[in-house]
Design a protein around this motif. Structure first.
Motif, PDB file in Angstrom:
ATOM      1  N   SER A 111     143.995  40.883  69.638  1.00 35.58           N
ATOM      2  CA  SER A 111     143.760  40.250  70.929  1.00 35.58           C
ATOM      3  C   SER A 111     145.060  40.189  71.733  1.00 35.58           C
ATOM      4  O   SER A 111     146.138  40.030  71.181  1.00 35.58           O
ATOM      5  N   LYS A 112     144.924  40.359  73.022  1.00 37.52           N
ATOM      6  CA  LYS A 112     146.086  40.336  73.911  1.00 37.52           C
ATOM      7  C   LYS A 112     146.629  38.924  74.040  1.00 37.52           C
ATOM      8  O   LYS A 112     145.890  37.960  74.137  1.00 37.52           O
ATOM      9  N   LYS A 113     147.949  38.823  74.047  1.00 39.86           N
ATOM     10  CA  LYS A 113     148.616  37.532  74.230  1.00 39.86           C
ATOM     11  C   LYS A 113     148.577  37.178  75.707  1.00 39.86           C
ATOM     12  O   LYS A 113     148.829  38.012  76.564  1.00 39.86           O
ATOM     13  N   THR A 166     153.846  44.985  69.917  1.00 38.41           N
ATOM     14  CA  THR A 166     153.882  45.176  71.367  1.00 38.41           C
ATOM     15  C   THR A 166     153.086  44.115  72.119  1.00 38.41           C
ATOM     16  O   THR A 166     153.377  43.853  73.282  1.00 38.41           O
ATOM     17  N   VAL A 167     152.113  43.485  71.474  1.00 39.49           N
ATOM     18  CA  VAL A 167     151.361  42.407  72.111  1.00 39.49           C
ATOM     19  C   VAL A 167     152.216  41.133  72.186  1.00 39.49           C
ATOM     20  O   VAL A 167     152.153  40.398  73.163  1.00 39.49           O
ATOM     21  N   ASN A 168     153.022  40.888  71.183  1.00 38.72           N
ATOM     22  CA  ASN A 168     153.772  39.634  71.098  1.00 38.72           C
ATOM     23  C   ASN A 168     155.145  39.665  71.761  1.00 38.72           C
ATOM     24  O   ASN A 168     155.745  38.611  71.951  1.00 38.72           O
ATOM     25  N   PRO A 219     156.862  32.725  65.082  1.00 34.90           N
ATOM     26  CA  PRO A 219     155.765  32.231  64.232  1.00 34.90           C
ATOM     27  C   PRO A 219     154.529  33.139  64.225  1.00 34.90           C
ATOM     28  O   PRO A 219     153.892  33.301  63.185  1.00 34.90           O
ATOM     29  N   ALA A 220     154.191  33.734  65.365  1.00 39.94           N
ATOM     30  CA  ALA A 220     153.020  34.610  65.427  1.00 39.94           C
ATOM     31  C   ALA A 220     153.228  35.861  64.569  1.00 39.94           C
ATOM     32  O   ALA A 220     152.305  36.312  63.881  1.00 39.94           O
ATOM     33  N   MET A 221     154.432  36.412  64.596  1.00 43.97           N
ATOM     34  CA  MET A 221     154.711  37.608  63.803  1.00 43.97           C
ATOM     35  C   MET A 221     154.750  37.280  62.317  1.00 43.97           C
ATOM     36  O   MET A 221     154.252  38.041  61.496  1.00 43.97           O
ATOM     37  N   ARG A 222     155.348  36.144  61.959  1.00 45.00           N
ATOM     38  CA  ARG A 222     155.401  35.738  60.550  1.00 45.00           C
ATOM     39  C   ARG A 222     153.985  35.524  60.019  1.00 45.00           C
ATOM     40  O   ARG A 222     153.643  35.949  58.925  1.00 45.00           O
ATOM     41  N   GLN A 263     152.275  47.973  64.788  1.00 42.96           N
ATOM     42  CA  GLN A 263     152.868  48.351  66.061  1.00 42.96           C
ATOM     43  C   GLN A 263     152.142  47.677  67.218  1.00 42.96           C
ATOM     44  O   GLN A 263     152.761  47.188  68.154  1.00 42.96           O
ATOM     45  N   GLN A 264     150.817  47.610  67.151  1.00 40.97           N
ATOM     46  CA  GLN A 264     150.039  46.950  68.199  1.00 40.97           C
ATOM     47  C   GLN A 264     150.380  45.472  68.279  1.00 40.97           C
ATOM     48  O   GLN A 264     150.547  44.915  69.373  1.00 40.97           O
TER      49      GLN A 264
END
Length: 113
Positions: free
Chosen positions: A109-111, A66-68, A88-91, A62-63
């Motif tokens: 880390s925050k995007k 919501t960051v991406n 790509p970041a989620m995959r 979940q974190q």
């Protein structure tokens, strides 16, 4: 006068046990792994955007979600999991977390937007 419902109902413990076993076998909506002790009930479409449905997720999943993604992006995707995983970041995250323990946590880390 007798009470209708006792505070110590004999069926109460069996219901609690059933809930715990059902929660342990519930898969995470994002990564598909079984959930652990902590379950986050996440709105795929944010409540501020009219979302009502909730799905079970790991806190780390979940974190990361919501960051991406912004609330607007989550609203556009809605319940479309494949659309989210096309990022790509989620995959990369889902492939990385696939072999981790259900209660695994890490710092996200925050995007930079």
């Amino acid at each position: 006068m007798a009470r209708k419902h006792s505070n110590h109902d004999r069926f109460e413990t069996s219901w609690a046990e059933d809930d715990n076993t059902a929660a342990a076998t519930t898969p995470c909506w994002l990564c598909g792994r079984p959930t652990g002790e902590k379950i986050v009930w996440h709105h795929p479409v944010p409540k501020s955007r009219g979302g009502r449905n909730v799905v079970p997720m790991h806190p780390i999943c979940q974190q990361t979600l919501t960051v991406n993604f912004t609330n607007s992006e989550l609203q556009r995707h809605g319940m479309d999991l494949e659309g989210l995983l096309a990022n790509p970041a989620m995959r990369k995250f889902v492939d990385w977390v696939a072999n981790k323990d259900p209660d695994f946590t890490a710092t996200i880390s925050k995007k930079k937007r």
